[in-house]
Design an enzyme around this catalytic site. Structure first.
Site, PDB file in Angstrom:
ATOM      1  N   CYS A  29       1.519  -8.832   1.862  1.00  0.00           N
ATOM      2  CA  CYS A  29       1.870  -7.539   2.468  1.00  0.00           C
ATOM      3  C   CYS A  29       2.943  -6.892   1.589  1.00  0.00           C
ATOM      4  O   CYS A  29       4.098  -7.306   1.604  1.00  0.00           O
ATOM      5  CB  CYS A  29       2.384  -7.751   3.886  1.00  0.00           C
ATOM      6  SG  CYS A  29       3.118  -6.283   4.640  1.00  0.00           S
ATOM      7  N   CYS A  32       5.946  -5.299   3.342  1.00  0.00           N
ATOM      8  CA  CYS A  32       6.813  -6.364   3.876  1.00  0.00           C
ATOM      9  C   CYS A  32       7.747  -6.881   2.789  1.00  0.00           C
ATOM     10  O   CYS A  32       8.945  -7.048   3.007  1.00  0.00           O
ATOM     11  CB  CYS A  32       5.975  -7.538   4.393  1.00  0.00           C
ATOM     12  SG  CYS A  32       4.819  -7.136   5.711  1.00  0.00           S
TER      13      CYS A  32
END
Length: 105
Positions: A29, A32
């Site tokens: 991700c 993230c």
């Protein structure tokens, strides 16, 4: 920051005293990973006011779904076992995360 797992999530978050910040992230991700340095900085800055934890949802998919975490990134604050606030996906910016933390400090 405390690394959460399926095994310790209940004890560290749902049964914890006071407020708990949880960074739900996943392997691969990109947003993230980009937010992680800010979250660690906030952990240093506000860690005396609330507990900071992170959960890799790649390793705890069912747990993430049970917490209604369906997309990433999700930054959430829990109190008394309940998620009381969160910033999700495109709304999860360094500024919005810090603003949410400050609301509960």
């Amino acid at each position: 920051m405390l690394d959460l797992t399926k095994e310790n999530f209940e004890a560290e978050v749902l049964k914890a005293e006071g407020k708990v910040f949880v960074d739900f992230y996943g392997d691969g991700c990109v947003p993230c990973a980009a937010l992680m340095p800010y979250v660690h900085e906030y952990s240093e800055k506000y860690g005396d006011k609330m507990k900071f934890c992170s959960l890799n949802t790649t390793k705890a998919r069912r747990l993430a779904i049970s917490q209604k975490v369906l997309g990433l990134p999700v930054m959430a604050i829990y109190e008394n076992g309940q998620m009381i606030d969160s910033v999700v996906k495109d709304d999860a910016t360094a500024e919005s995360i810090e603003a949410m933390i400050l609301k509960y400090c």
